[in-house]
Design an enzyme around this catalytic site. Structure first.
Site, PDB file in Angstrom:
ATOM      1  N   THR A 133       4.088   8.229  36.109  1.00  0.00           N
ATOM      2  CA  THR A 133       4.230   7.832  35.027  1.00  0.00           C
ATOM      3  C   THR A 133       5.491   6.901  34.530  1.00  0.00           C
ATOM      4  O   THR A 133       6.720   7.010  35.429  1.00  0.00           O
ATOM      5  CB  THR A 133       4.275   8.858  33.802  1.00  0.00           C
ATOM      6  OG1 THR A 133       4.548   8.461  32.602  1.00  0.00           O
ATOM      7  CG2 THR A 133       5.192  10.082  34.124  1.00  0.00           C
ATOM      8  N   ASP A 134       5.469   5.900  33.694  1.00  0.00           N
ATOM      9  CA  ASP A 134       6.716   5.448  33.312  1.00  0.00           C
ATOM     10  C   ASP A 134       7.500   6.057  32.591  1.00  0.00           C
ATOM     11  O   ASP A 134       8.633   5.892  32.412  1.00  0.00           O
ATOM     12  CB  ASP A 134       6.334   4.048  32.554  1.00  0.00           C
ATOM     13  CG  ASP A 134       5.500   4.176  31.087  1.00  0.00           C
ATOM     14  OD1 ASP A 134       5.113   5.404  30.932  1.00  0.00           O
ATOM     15  OD2 ASP A 134       5.146   3.099  30.481  1.00  0.00           O
ATOM     16  N   GLU A 135       7.255   7.302  32.170  1.00  0.00           N
ATOM     17  CA  GLU A 135       8.134   8.025  31.391  1.00  0.00           C
ATOM     18  C   GLU A 135       9.311   8.651  31.991  1.00  0.00           C
ATOM     19  O   GLU A 135      10.277   8.981  31.497  1.00  0.00           O
ATOM     20  CB  GLU A 135       7.455   9.451  30.644  1.00  0.00           C
ATOM     21  CG  GLU A 135       5.952   8.870  29.817  1.00  0.00           C
ATOM     22  CD  GLU A 135       5.247   9.924  28.836  1.00  0.00           C
ATOM     23  OE1 GLU A 135       6.082  10.597  28.586  1.00  0.00           O
ATOM     24  OE2 GLU A 135       4.382   9.453  28.354  1.00  0.00           O
ATOM     25  N   TYR A 159       7.916  17.212  30.267  1.00  0.00           N
ATOM     26  CA  TYR A 159       6.900  16.678  31.052  1.00  0.00           C
ATOM     27  C   TYR A 159       7.528  15.502  31.994  1.00  0.00           C
ATOM     28  O   TYR A 159       7.187  15.591  33.154  1.00  0.00           O
ATOM     29  CB  TYR A 159       5.868  16.038  30.166  1.00  0.00           C
ATOM     30  CG  TYR A 159       4.861  14.904  30.954  1.00  0.00           C
ATOM     31  CD1 TYR A 159       4.196  15.237  31.696  1.00  0.00           C
ATOM     32  CD2 TYR A 159       4.931  13.673  30.416  1.00  0.00           C
ATOM     33  CE1 TYR A 159       3.313  14.262  32.323  1.00  0.00           C
ATOM     34  CE2 TYR A 159       4.286  12.556  31.050  1.00  0.00           C
ATOM     35  CZ  TYR A 159       3.470  13.190  32.124  1.00  0.00           C
ATOM     36  OH  TYR A 159       2.558  12.073  32.723  1.00  0.00           O
ATOM     37  N   ASN A 188       1.103   4.096  29.481  1.00  0.00           N
ATOM     38  CA  ASN A 188       0.000   5.155  28.882  1.00  0.00           C
ATOM     39  C   ASN A 188      -1.386   4.295  28.866  1.00  0.00           C
ATOM     40  O   ASN A 188      -1.622   3.336  28.795  1.00  0.00           O
ATOM     41  CB  ASN A 188       0.306   4.941  27.244  1.00  0.00           C
ATOM     42  CG  ASN A 188       1.474   5.840  26.868  1.00  0.00           C
ATOM     43  OD1 ASN A 188       2.564   5.639  27.176  1.00  0.00           O
ATOM     44  ND2 ASN A 188       1.252   6.705  26.120  1.00  0.00           N
TER      45      ASN A 188
END
Ligand code: NAD
Ligand code: TYD
Length: 352
Positions: A133-135, A159, A188
């Site tokens: 993910t980019d998170e 997360y 997302n």
């Protein structure tokens, strides 16, 4: 030829399996623990299709993963399985450490043992594709450039910290052991089969039920939205042509504030399923913000475009319309997910 997919009963994994088998006859072995987020109904259209082999199991179970690799001898592993919801990670981070960190570690070790004994072409063409993910990159300020692959890792939620840890493990298994890995960090996603705990499906199902639409804080947090089948095509492009050991960011250059997303969903519902009680936007309700809420994510997707020619097929306008229409067309899916009835079915089918 066969690929092993983990987490293929979840939102993105099930879209990936369906998409894969629409375009290829290569068997997919699908290992999924069927947590609350795993739903075999997503894969109902594959019932009786020998190209899809579903196996209920946990990626933390080394013996089971070893046995699967020995039996099916896949040419690649595409690793989706994860705990994926930031809010749940705030309430209970333990499950995230277990599946996302320990599970990825277990899978890497099993993959390493399997890959080590392969010979010739089978060994050189094997790939371990880690879906991330980019998170992991943290939060951007309004004027910052979007995340490139070289952006430092600054995860802020349990997360994203667990996903960052898993990315580091994957990187280390390549550098230390030579395991041929690929990592993709995507923004997302939205689209069909999205569990209605995440923003877009939650807003659709709440609006249709006449319930409040809970917008965290001022609703000005920005996410970069990509239609799920575009994520799947990006993964296929990297799996087929990505350089071993590299990471590729996947995104659609589509930054939007949460409140704007909610307004767009409301406007589409006003058009497609008007409510006699008035516009759906009347249900928007600002609620307490998420602790540590990242303000902005945005992906610089030039590397995958330049190296592999990947481009998203959907614009946000086409993708969100398809998504809202899908939820309108599948009330039984929503009802069963919400009631937990599909899990009873799984218990019945797989003996719990
Ligand atoms: P999801 O929560 O919908 O699905 C996760 C799947 O993994 C479920 O089917 C679940 O049963 C399975 N699973 C969980 N723990 C398991 C375990 N221990 N063993 C085997 N299976 C297990 O998640 P998603 O949104 O489809 O995300 C898939 C992957 O893509 C994740 O790795 C996530 O970090 C990543 N990702 C998601 C997004 C997004 O917007 N949803 C964006 C970028 C990357
Ligand atoms: P989410 O779909 O949970 O994805 P992520 O946190 O991984 O980006 O949330 C997307 C954005 O929407 C995020 O900024 C949090 C916000 N949000 C709300 O405002 N209300 C909600 O009820 C939910 C679930 C999310």
């Amino acid at each position: 030829m066969t690929i092993l997919v983990t987490g293929g009963a979840g939102f993105i994994g099930s879209n990936f399996v369906l998409d894969w088998l629409r375009g290829s006859d290569e068997t997919v072995v699908n290992l999924d623990a069927l947590t609350y987020a795993g739903n075999l109904e997503n894969l109902k259209s594959l019932d009786g299709d020998a190209r899809h082999v579903f196996v209920k199991g946990d990626i933390c179970d080394r013996a089971q993963v070893d046995a699967l690799l020995a039996t099916h001898r896949p040419r690649a592993i595409v690793h989706f399985a994860a705990e994926s919801h930031v809010d749940r990670s705030i309430h209970g981070p333990g499950a995230f450490m277990r599946t996302n960190v320990e599970g990825t570690f277990t899978l890497l070790e099993a993959a390493r043992a399997y890959w080590s004994q392969l010979q010739g072409d089978a060994k050189s063409s094997f790939r371990f594709h880690h879906v991330s993910t980019d998170e992991v990159y943290g939060s951007l300020k309004p004027q910052d450039p979007p995340f490139a692959e070289t952006h430092p890792y600054e995860p802020n939620s349990p997360y994203s910290a667990s996903k960052a840890s898993s990315d580091h493990l994957v990187r280390a298994w390549h550098h230390t052991y030579g395991l041929p890995v690929l990592t993709t960090n995507c923004s997302n996603n939205y689209g069909p089969y999205h569990f209605p705990e995440k923003l877009i499906p939650l807003m659709i199902v709440n609006a249709l039920a006449g319930k409040p639409l809970p917008v965290y804080g001022d609703g000005q947090q920005i996410r970069d939205w990509l239609y799920v089948t575009d994520h799947c095509s990006g993964i296929r492009a990297v799996l087929a042509g990505g350089r071993v050991g590299e990471t590729y960011n996947i995104g659609g250059w589509n930054e939007k504030a949460n409140i704007d997303i909610v307004r767009i969903v409301c406007a589409l519902l006003d058009e497609l399923r008007p409510d006699p009680a008035g516009p759906y936007s009347r249900l928007i309700s600002h609620v307490t913000d998420r602790p540590g809420h990242d303000r902005r994510y945005a992906i610089d997707a030039r590397k995958i475009a330049d190296e592999l020619g990947w481009r998203p097929a959907e614009t946000f306008e086409t993708g969100i319309r398809k998504t809202v229409q899908w939820y309108l067309d599948h009330p039984e899916w929503v009802a069963r997910v919400q009631s937990g009835a599909y899990r009873e079915w799984v218990d019945q089918q797989y003996g719990g």
